[in-house]
Design an enzyme around this catalytic site. Structure first.
Site, PDB file in Angstrom:
ATOM      1  N   ASP A 132      92.258   6.274 -10.020  1.00 35.71           N
ATOM      2  CA  ASP A 132      92.229   5.014  -9.271  1.00 35.71           C
ATOM      3  C   ASP A 132      91.330   5.129  -8.043  1.00 35.71           C
ATOM      4  O   ASP A 132      90.579   4.210  -7.719  1.00 35.71           O
ATOM      5  CB  ASP A 132      93.644   4.599  -8.850  1.00 35.71           C
ATOM      6  CG  ASP A 132      93.611   3.360  -7.972  1.00 35.71           C
ATOM      7  OD1 ASP A 132      93.154   2.313  -8.450  1.00 35.71           O
ATOM      8  OD2 ASP A 132      94.007   3.445  -6.794  1.00 35.71           O
ATOM      9  N   HIS A 153     106.474  -2.841  -2.742  1.00 40.29           N
ATOM     10  CA  HIS A 153     105.041  -2.814  -2.443  1.00 40.29           C
ATOM     11  C   HIS A 153     104.574  -4.199  -2.034  1.00 40.29           C
ATOM     12  O   HIS A 153     104.900  -5.183  -2.683  1.00 40.29           O
ATOM     13  CB  HIS A 153     104.241  -2.360  -3.668  1.00 40.29           C
ATOM     14  CG  HIS A 153     102.765  -2.364  -3.427  1.00 40.29           C
ATOM     15  ND1 HIS A 153     102.113  -1.329  -2.790  1.00 40.29           N
ATOM     16  CD2 HIS A 153     101.811  -3.289  -3.695  1.00 40.29           C
ATOM     17  CE1 HIS A 153     100.829  -1.615  -2.693  1.00 40.29           C
ATOM     18  NE2 HIS A 153     100.618  -2.796  -3.230  1.00 40.29           N
ATOM     19  N   ARG A 194      84.425   0.068  -8.062  1.00 36.05           N
ATOM     20  CA  ARG A 194      84.588  -1.389  -8.154  1.00 36.05           C
ATOM     21  C   ARG A 194      84.143  -2.066  -6.870  1.00 36.05           C
ATOM     22  O   ARG A 194      83.566  -3.165  -6.894  1.00 36.05           O
ATOM     23  CB  ARG A 194      86.057  -1.723  -8.449  1.00 36.05           C
ATOM     24  CG  ARG A 194      86.460  -1.400  -9.878  1.00 36.05           C
ATOM     25  CD  ARG A 194      87.979  -1.382 -10.025  1.00 36.05           C
ATOM     26  NE  ARG A 194      88.572  -2.619  -9.546  1.00 36.05           N
ATOM     27  CZ  ARG A 194      89.797  -2.712  -9.010  1.00 36.05           C
ATOM     28  NH1 ARG A 194      90.559  -1.634  -8.900  1.00 36.05           N
ATOM     29  NH2 ARG A 194      90.254  -3.869  -8.592  1.00 36.05           N
ATOM     30  N   LYS A 223      99.781   3.616  -8.771  1.00 38.73           N
ATOM     31  CA  LYS A 223     100.203   4.348  -7.563  1.00 38.73           C
ATOM     32  C   LYS A 223     101.715   4.311  -7.391  1.00 38.73           C
ATOM     33  O   LYS A 223     102.341   5.305  -7.020  1.00 38.73           O
ATOM     34  CB  LYS A 223      99.499   3.758  -6.336  1.00 38.73           C
ATOM     35  CG  LYS A 223      98.045   4.220  -6.263  1.00 38.73           C
ATOM     36  CD  LYS A 223      97.268   3.539  -5.153  1.00 38.73           C
ATOM     37  CE  LYS A 223      96.768   2.199  -5.595  1.00 38.73           C
ATOM     38  NZ  LYS A 223      95.620   1.652  -4.893  1.00 38.73           N
ATOM     39  N   SER A 275      95.709  -0.769 -10.901  1.00 42.89           N
ATOM     40  CA  SER A 275      95.469   0.063  -9.725  1.00 42.89           C
ATOM     41  C   SER A 275      96.742   0.175  -8.879  1.00 42.89           C
ATOM     42  O   SER A 275      97.195   1.270  -8.517  1.00 42.89           O
ATOM     43  CB  SER A 275      94.321  -0.551  -8.911  1.00 42.89           C
ATOM     44  OG  SER A 275      94.248  -0.001  -7.625  1.00 42.89           O
TER      45      SER A 275
HETATM   46  N1  URA Z   1      94.807  -2.829  -3.881  1.00 42.96           N
HETATM   47  C1  URA Z   1      94.791  -1.781  -4.721  1.00 42.96           C
HETATM   48  O1  URA Z   1      95.502  -0.798  -4.520  1.00 42.96           O
HETATM   49  N2  URA Z   1      93.988  -1.834  -5.799  1.00 42.96           N
HETATM   50  C2  URA Z   1      93.199  -2.876  -6.072  1.00 42.96           C
HETATM   51  O2  URA Z   1      92.501  -2.871  -7.062  1.00 42.96           O
HETATM   52  C3  URA Z   1      93.224  -3.966  -5.175  1.00 42.96           C
HETATM   53  C4  URA Z   1      94.040  -3.915  -4.082  1.00 42.96           C
END
Ligand code: URA
Ligand code: CA
Length: 433
Positions: A161, A82, A168, A187, A183
């Site tokens: 999320d 990632h 947010r 994923k 977050s």
């Molecule tokens: N990328 C994400 O997937 N989540 C965040 O909170 C910030 C950047």
């Protein structure tokens, strides 16, 4: 249990229990807890931080809020990569076939991009015929047979999320280490990876502009991953200038092909070897980083990595002839070179601005609904530290509109040429495991 008490507890800087965190995520996802209470909690977390245990519980609760992909039918250790996002980041296109060619299964779930250029799927779709609309079963069969496949992201991955991120975004609570780390990791974990390699970018073109912040985020994510039983490592890499030369979808596919043939840009090649070695190591396909790297270098040299790319393209409907003939990729109608206005050494190429320029040409989406132009973008000819003579091309704009004045001015403003010597920035700032 009452949401009010949970907010109050975090407001006062106390540690939330496993039960409280799971209660919040479950009830917020199903709509029983309203946005205004969730906002208050996000702000309390932003100001008071979370302990290592809290971060891991928050991540686990978010993973459990939606679908979890089961990759257990794929043989071997599934390692995912990632990146926290940068400009011209072509690594996934190189890494998937590269590590697959040395026996590491790559089961990649990817999204479409928002911003500078498209995501991995958009980029791959510039190859005629290539598609990611395959069934889960076909996806798993392809990885078992060919070691690599890419599928679109499931719609119900970490709904908690999705909701929290939108919240947010409008409550000034995005830039919080525990919230970003949970977050991202939720994923990755929900996508089924056994092990995770993180590429945390730092510099002008990155989410984390300062090295210290990038390090803190990397440490937080590595700690969450290892705590929830997924082996996790991170590399902190430079994003003060774009990665490689190409920024734009089809242009980056061509750059990936060059790199797989051993003819790619130095920085992109080096980052792929660094991240790839960590992936091979986590997959137990090498005893240490040196052996992992040697295997990858050999795969490039022998042509195995390039053959793997063709197999991967063909197995998802793409025309593998493109690999031998990148001219068959979508081509922009106009190519405009930008000559250097003076002689000197390149001291700055502001990554963000180059990314925005590519988006203005049509390479990226401003909103989820925008259509992108796969052919357009920018190819740099010089990077920071390179010497340039007046009149020599700094870069080429690939455009489908004849007039590119606005983009040209923006690019000129983002590149500085200095009279003194300049060093190329170091590419890998740190490694965390
Ligand atoms: N990328 C994400 O997937 N989540 C965040 O909170 C910030 C950047
Ligand atoms: Ca690139």
């Amino acid at each position: 249990m009452r949401m009010y008490d949970i907010i109050e507890k975090k407001r006062d800087g106390k540690e939330l229990s496993r039960e409280e965190i799971h209660y919040f995520i479950e009830k917020y996802t199903n709509g029983e807890i309203p946005d205004y209470q969730a906002s208050a909690l996000m702000m309390a977390i932003y100001l008071r931080d979370m302990t290592t245990e809290e971060r891991a519980e928050l991540t686990t609760a978010m993973v459990e809020s939606g679908d979890q992909i089961d990759l257990s039918a794929i043989e071997g250790i599934k390692v995912d990569k990632h990146s926290t996002g940068g400009v011209g980041d072509t690594t996934t296109l190189v890494l998937a076939p590269l590590v697959a060619s040395v026996g590491v299964p790559v089961a990649k779930m990817s999204g479409r991009g928002l911003g500078h250029t498209g995501g991995t799927i958009d980029k791959l779709e510039s190859i005629p015929g290539f598609h990611v609309e395959i069934s889960n079963e076909e996806f798993i069969n392809l990885v078992n047979k060919n070691k690599a496949a890419v599928i679109g992201q499931s719609g119900n991955l970490t709904p908690a999320d999705k909701k929290l991120y939108s919240l947010r975004d409008v409550t000034a609570t995005v830039s919080s280490i525990p919230l970003i780390a949970s977050s991202i990791m939720s994923k990755k974990i929900a996508s089924g990876a056994d092990a995770i390699v993180l590429d945390v970018k730092t510099g002008a073109g990155a989410f984390m502009k300062e090295l210290e912040d990038a390090k803190e985020l990397a440490e937080a994510m590595v700690s969450i991953g290892n705590r929830v039983g997924r082996k996790t490592m991170a590399v902190i890499s430079d994003m003060s200038q774009p990665l490689g030369f190409a920024v734009g979808n089809a242009l980056e596919v061509k750059e990936a092909i060059d790199t797989l043939k051993g003819q790619g840009p130095e920085d992109l090649t080096e980052l792929c070897l660094t991240l790839g070695s960590q992936m091979v190591l986590l997959a137990d396909e090498a005893k240490d980083m040196e052996e992992a790297r040697a295997k990858l270098e050999q795969a490039i040299k022998s042509g195995k990595a390039f053959e793997q790319f063709k197999l991967f393209i063909e197995s998802q409907g793409g025309d593998p002839a493109v690999a031998d003939n990148p001219d068959q990729l979508p081509q922009a109608e106009y190519q405009v070179e930008l000559p250097a206005v003076k002689t000197g050494t390149i001291s700055e190429i502001v990554a963000d601005e180059v990314g925005t320029s590519a988006m203005m040409l049509g390479a990226g989406r401003a909103t989820k609904e925008s259509k992108i132009d796969l052919a357009v973008g920018i190819v740099l000819h010089k990077k920071i530290g390179d010497y340039v003579k007046e009149g020599e091309p700094l870069l080429t704009i690939h455009s489908n509109q004849e007039k590119v004045d606005e983009v040209r001015d923006k690019l000129y403003a983002s590149i500085k040429i200095s009279d003194s010597d300049q060093k190329a920035p170091s590419l890998v700032h740190d490694k965390i495991s």
